[in-house]
Design a protein around this motif. Structure first.
Motif, PDB file in Angstrom:
ATOM      1  N   LEU A   1     -27.711   6.004  62.877  1.00 41.24           N
ATOM      2  CA  LEU A   1     -27.507   7.439  62.726  1.00 41.24           C
ATOM      3  C   LEU A   1     -26.893   7.701  61.364  1.00 41.24           C
ATOM      4  O   LEU A   1     -25.939   7.032  60.956  1.00 41.24           O
ATOM      5  CB  LEU A   1     -26.577   7.956  63.827  1.00 41.24           C
ATOM      6  N   GLN A   2     -27.418   8.685  60.657  1.00 36.59           N
ATOM      7  CA  GLN A   2     -26.840   9.112  59.387  1.00 36.59           C
ATOM      8  C   GLN A   2     -26.439  10.573  59.503  1.00 36.59           C
ATOM      9  O   GLN A   2     -27.259  11.447  59.737  1.00 36.59           O
ATOM     10  CB  GLN A   2     -27.837   8.933  58.241  1.00 36.59           C
ATOM     11  N   SER A   3     -25.148  10.814  59.359  1.00 38.59           N
ATOM     12  CA  SER A   3     -24.592  12.162  59.419  1.00 38.59           C
ATOM     13  C   SER A   3     -23.350  12.192  58.551  1.00 38.59           C
ATOM     14  O   SER A   3     -22.955  11.175  57.972  1.00 38.59           O
ATOM     15  CB  SER A   3     -24.240  12.529  60.869  1.00 38.59           C
ATOM     16  N   THR A   4     -22.711  13.346  58.468  1.00 37.93           N
ATOM     17  CA  THR A   4     -21.470  13.433  57.698  1.00 37.93           C
ATOM     18  C   THR A   4     -20.362  12.599  58.335  1.00 37.93           C
ATOM     19  O   THR A   4     -19.377  12.268  57.663  1.00 37.93           O
ATOM     20  CB  THR A   4     -21.006  14.897  57.588  1.00 37.93           C
ATOM     21  N   GLU A   5     -20.523  12.239  59.614  1.00 32.60           N
ATOM     22  CA  GLU A   5     -19.519  11.420  60.298  1.00 32.60           C
ATOM     23  C   GLU A   5     -19.732   9.931  60.065  1.00 32.60           C
ATOM     24  O   GLU A   5     -18.783   9.149  60.158  1.00 32.60           O
ATOM     25  CB  GLU A   5     -19.546  11.706  61.802  1.00 32.60           C
ATOM     26  N   THR A   6     -20.950   9.515  59.782  1.00 32.69           N
ATOM     27  CA  THR A   6     -21.242   8.089  59.673  1.00 32.69           C
ATOM     28  C   THR A   6     -21.427   7.613  58.235  1.00 32.69           C
ATOM     29  O   THR A   6     -21.416   6.412  57.985  1.00 32.69           O
ATOM     30  CB  THR A   6     -22.521   7.737  60.465  1.00 32.69           C
ATOM     31  N   ASP A   7     -21.643   8.547  57.309  1.00 32.80           N
ATOM     32  CA  ASP A   7     -21.861   8.180  55.910  1.00 32.80           C
ATOM     33  C   ASP A   7     -21.010   9.103  55.047  1.00 32.80           C
ATOM     34  O   ASP A   7     -21.260  10.304  54.972  1.00 32.80           O
ATOM     35  CB  ASP A   7     -23.342   8.337  55.564  1.00 32.80           C
ATOM     36  N   PRO A   8     -19.973   8.585  54.380  1.00 29.33           N
ATOM     37  CA  PRO A   8     -19.036   9.451  53.649  1.00 29.33           C
ATOM     38  C   PRO A   8     -19.671  10.260  52.521  1.00 29.33           C
ATOM     39  O   PRO A   8     -19.142  11.306  52.150  1.00 29.33           O
ATOM     40  CB  PRO A   8     -17.996   8.462  53.103  1.00 29.33           C
ATOM     41  N   ASN A   9     -20.783   9.803  51.983  1.00 31.68           N
ATOM     42  CA  ASN A   9     -21.425  10.520  50.875  1.00 31.68           C
ATOM     43  C   ASN A   9     -22.582  11.417  51.327  1.00 31.68           C
ATOM     44  O   ASN A   9     -23.190  12.082  50.493  1.00 31.68           O
ATOM     45  CB  ASN A   9     -21.942   9.526  49.833  1.00 31.68           C
ATOM     46  N   TYR A  10     -22.864  11.433  52.605  1.00 32.67           N
ATOM     47  CA  TYR A  10     -23.964  12.248  53.122  1.00 32.67           C
ATOM     48  C   TYR A  10     -23.495  13.694  53.197  1.00 32.67           C
ATOM     49  O   TYR A  10     -22.403  13.979  53.698  1.00 32.67           O
ATOM     50  CB  TYR A  10     -24.361  11.738  54.505  1.00 32.67           C
ATOM     51  N   PHE A  11     -24.333  14.631  52.724  1.00 35.34           N
ATOM     52  CA  PHE A  11     -23.875  16.023  52.634  1.00 35.34           C
ATOM     53  C   PHE A  11     -24.837  17.023  53.268  1.00 35.34           C
ATOM     54  O   PHE A  11     -24.697  18.219  53.076  1.00 35.34           O
ATOM     55  CB  PHE A  11     -23.625  16.405  51.170  1.00 35.34           C
ATOM     56  N   PHE A  12     -25.826  16.526  54.033  1.00 34.66           N
ATOM     57  CA  PHE A  12     -26.683  17.437  54.774  1.00 34.66           C
ATOM     58  C   PHE A  12     -26.016  17.788  56.100  1.00 34.66           C
ATOM     59  O   PHE A  12     -25.352  16.932  56.702  1.00 34.66           O
ATOM     60  CB  PHE A  12     -28.040  16.806  55.060  1.00 34.66           C
ATOM     61  N   PHE A  13     -26.231  19.007  56.579  1.00 34.35           N
ATOM     62  CA  PHE A  13     -25.666  19.404  57.864  1.00 34.35           C
ATOM     63  C   PHE A  13     -26.702  19.319  58.978  1.00 34.35           C
ATOM     64  O   PHE A  13     -26.683  20.085  59.931  1.00 34.35           O
ATOM     65  CB  PHE A  13     -25.027  20.785  57.766  1.00 34.35           C
ATOM     66  N   TYR A  14     -27.603  18.395  58.818  1.00 32.70           N
ATOM     67  CA  TYR A  14     -28.459  17.939  59.895  1.00 32.70           C
ATOM     68  C   TYR A  14     -28.481  16.423  59.806  1.00 32.70           C
ATOM     69  O   TYR A  14     -28.146  15.840  58.766  1.00 32.70           O
ATOM     70  CB  TYR A  14     -29.873  18.528  59.809  1.00 32.70           C
ATOM     71  N   ALA A  15     -28.833  15.766  60.888  1.00 34.98           N
ATOM     72  CA  ALA A  15     -28.735  14.312  60.945  1.00 34.98           C
ATOM     73  C   ALA A  15     -30.073  13.646  60.696  1.00 34.98           C
ATOM     74  O   ALA A  15     -31.143  14.263  60.801  1.00 34.98           O
ATOM     75  CB  ALA A  15     -28.191  13.884  62.311  1.00 34.98           C
ATOM     76  N   LYS A  16     -30.003  12.389  60.352  1.00 34.10           N
ATOM     77  CA  LYS A  16     -31.185  11.537  60.250  1.00 34.10           C
ATOM     78  C   LYS A  16     -30.945  10.298  61.099  1.00 34.10           C
ATOM     79  O   LYS A  16     -29.811   9.818  61.206  1.00 34.10           O
ATOM     80  CB  LYS A  16     -31.430  11.101  58.802  1.00 34.10           C
ATOM     81  N   VAL A  17     -32.001   9.791  61.692  1.00 37.88           N
ATOM     82  CA  VAL A  17     -31.957   8.441  62.259  1.00 37.88           C
ATOM     83  C   VAL A  17     -32.803   7.576  61.350  1.00 37.88           C
ATOM     84  O   VAL A  17     -33.976   7.864  61.092  1.00 37.88           O
ATOM     85  CB  VAL A  17     -32.467   8.393  63.706  1.00 37.88           C
ATOM     86  N   ARG A  18     -32.191   6.518  60.830  1.00 41.11           N
ATOM     87  CA  ARG A  18     -32.801   5.680  59.797  1.00 41.11           C
ATOM     88  C   ARG A  18     -33.235   4.322  60.353  1.00 41.11           C
ATOM     89  O   ARG A  18     -32.567   3.723  61.191  1.00 41.11           O
ATOM     90  CB  ARG A  18     -31.789   5.423  58.683  1.00 41.11           C
ATOM     91  N   ASP A  19     -34.345   3.867  59.812  1.00 43.21           N
ATOM     92  CA  ASP A  19     -34.817   2.504  60.039  1.00 43.21           C
ATOM     93  C   ASP A  19     -34.117   1.578  59.057  1.00 43.21           C
ATOM     94  O   ASP A  19     -34.005   1.910  57.867  1.00 43.21           O
ATOM     95  CB  ASP A  19     -36.330   2.469  59.826  1.00 43.21           C
ATOM     96  N   ARG A  20     -33.637   0.431  59.540  1.00 49.32           N
ATOM     97  CA  ARG A  20     -32.912  -0.500  58.674  1.00 49.32           C
ATOM     98  C   ARG A  20     -33.790  -1.638  58.158  1.00 49.32           C
ATOM     99  O   ARG A  20     -33.279  -2.583  57.554  1.00 49.32           O
ATOM    100  CB  ARG A  20     -31.715  -1.063  59.429  1.00 49.32           C
ATOM    101  N   ARG A  21     -35.084  -1.544  58.401  1.00 43.34           N
ATOM    102  CA  ARG A  21     -36.005  -2.585  57.926  1.00 43.34           C
ATOM    103  C   ARG A  21     -36.943  -2.031  56.863  1.00 43.34           C
ATOM    104  O   ARG A  21     -38.095  -2.462  56.746  1.00 43.34           O
ATOM    105  CB  ARG A  21     -36.809  -3.128  59.119  1.00 43.34           C
ATOM    106  N   SER A  22     -36.410  -1.085  56.087  1.00 50.02           N
ATOM    107  CA  SER A  22     -37.200  -0.462  55.032  1.00 50.02           C
ATOM    108  C   SER A  22     -36.256   0.144  54.010  1.00 50.02           C
ATOM    109  O   SER A  22     -35.051   0.283  54.250  1.00 50.02           O
ATOM    110  CB  SER A  22     -38.125   0.614  55.609  1.00 50.02           C
ATOM    111  N   HIS A  23     -36.814   0.518  52.884  1.00 51.09           N
ATOM    112  CA  HIS A  23     -36.033   1.187  51.845  1.00 51.09           C
ATOM    113  C   HIS A  23     -36.934   2.201  51.164  1.00 51.09           C
ATOM    114  O   HIS A  23     -38.039   1.867  50.731  1.00 51.09           O
ATOM    115  CB  HIS A  23     -35.515   0.192  50.811  1.00 51.09           C
ATOM    116  N   LEU A  24     -36.472   3.453  51.110  1.00 47.00           N
ATOM    117  CA  LEU A  24     -37.247   4.471  50.407  1.00 47.00           C
ATOM    118  C   LEU A  24     -36.346   5.266  49.477  1.00 47.00           C
ATOM    119  O   LEU A  24     -35.129   5.334  49.665  1.00 47.00           O
ATOM    120  CB  LEU A  24     -37.982   5.386  51.379  1.00 47.00           C
ATOM    121  N   GLU A  25     -36.968   5.817  48.467  1.00 48.73           N
ATOM    122  CA  GLU A  25     -36.286   6.704  47.542  1.00 48.73           C
ATOM    123  C   GLU A  25     -37.050   8.013  47.520  1.00 48.73           C
ATOM    124  O   GLU A  25     -38.240   8.028  47.192  1.00 48.73           O
ATOM    125  CB  GLU A  25     -36.244   6.101  46.132  1.00 48.73           C
ATOM    126  N   GLU A  26     -36.373   9.098  47.878  1.00 48.71           N
ATOM    127  CA  GLU A  26     -37.031  10.389  47.842  1.00 48.71           C
ATOM    128  C   GLU A  26     -37.090  10.902  46.406  1.00 48.71           C
ATOM    129  O   GLU A  26     -36.262  10.550  45.565  1.00 48.71           O
ATOM    130  CB  GLU A  26     -36.303  11.381  48.741  1.00 48.71           C
TER     131      GLU A  26
END
Length: 278
Positions: free
Chosen positions: A96-121
């Protein structure tokens, strides 16, 4: 235009044939959705497919062939419950990626991330986030006047300005740790999250406005709950998922003629770089 008049196979072969990088990304997003769906069913949490994902279900019975993201929505109380249970329920391959789980995350909606990949938007907002894998977006909705939402957009908009001003040059790409400016991003985000937005949500309780995206999210098109609830199901990539009861009305409100294909020669993807590991 109807689904029968669309050459689905030709679109798949052009954009996301089996084994292509985009198709592999879509399958990973589907894996995440299936896991979130399992958890929501276990805890009796309501959600529905939305935006381009919902168009994909209605028009293609799966992903829009060129789509590289996946969106779901839910009402605020369900969103809060899901945020509490996801960290303990997700498998180790997801986070889970949210403002509670990632100190630098600043969106006010959450993401669920796959840990077997890497992407750059392409916007590179993700350059200082802890999790950078393939993801799905989870958007909260609640009732609020437009002026309150636009005030929240403006308050959080300072963060986007800071991130855009500090975009690294090509030579600095990969070396940007955000130490020179991320304290400002964290300060603004925490102030909004802990002080301003709770005050605004209090005033939202007295509103008779339509539901729209949660505070601080830079979109404010409404959702009509009479078109959404009670939920029904629709096929998406060979599985049944929750969708608004009147999907046609919901999509027409947001997109107009959603069955009409766009100019496929002008399609842009969100992802800049992508690696997927087995």
């Amino acid at each position: 235009m109807t689904t029968d008049s669309i050459d689905q196979e030709a679109l798949r072969q052009r954009f996301n044939p089996d084994g292509s990088l985009l198709r592999r990304q879509q399958i990973r997003m589907l894996d995440i959705l299936l896991e979130v769906d399992r958890i929501c069913k276990k805890h009796n949490i309501q959600y529905w497919l939305s935006s381009g994902t919902l168009i994909g279900a209605a028009r293609h019975k799966g992903f829009i062939p060129w789509d590289d993201d996946l969106d779901i929505e839910m009402l605020w109380p369900d969103y809060q419950r899901l945020m509490r249970v996801l960290p303990d329920e997700l498998p180790e391959t997801m986070a889970l990626q949210s403002t509670e789980t990632d100190p630098n995350y600043f969106f006010f909606y959450a993401k669920v991330r796959d840990r077997r990949s890497h992407l750059e938007e392409s916007n590179r907002y993700d350059r200082v986030w802890r999790e950078q894998g393939i993801y799905i977006d989870i958007f909260p909705f609640y009732r609020q006047p437009l002026w309150i939402h636009m005030l929240s957009e403006k308050a959080q908009g300072h963060v986007y300005s800071i991130m855009n001003r500090n975009l690294p040059s090509p030579e600095e790409e990969g070396k940007d740790d955000g130490k020179g400016y991320m304290w400002k991003v964290r300060l603004i985000t925490r102030f909004n999250e802990k002080i301003l937005f709770p005050i605004l949500r209090f005033f939202c309780k007295f509103s008779h406005a339509r539901e729209t995206y949660g505070l601080g999210i830079p979109y404010h098109d409404p959702r009509y709950m009479e078109d959404t609830l009670p939920l029904t199901e629709m096929e998406f990539e060979g599985h049944l998922f929750p969708v608004p009861s009147n999907t046609h009305a919901a999509l027409t409100l947001k997109y107009g003629d959603y069955m009409k294909l766009p100019d496929i020669d002008k399609i842009n993807l969100h992802v800049g770089k992508l690696e997927i590991w087995d």
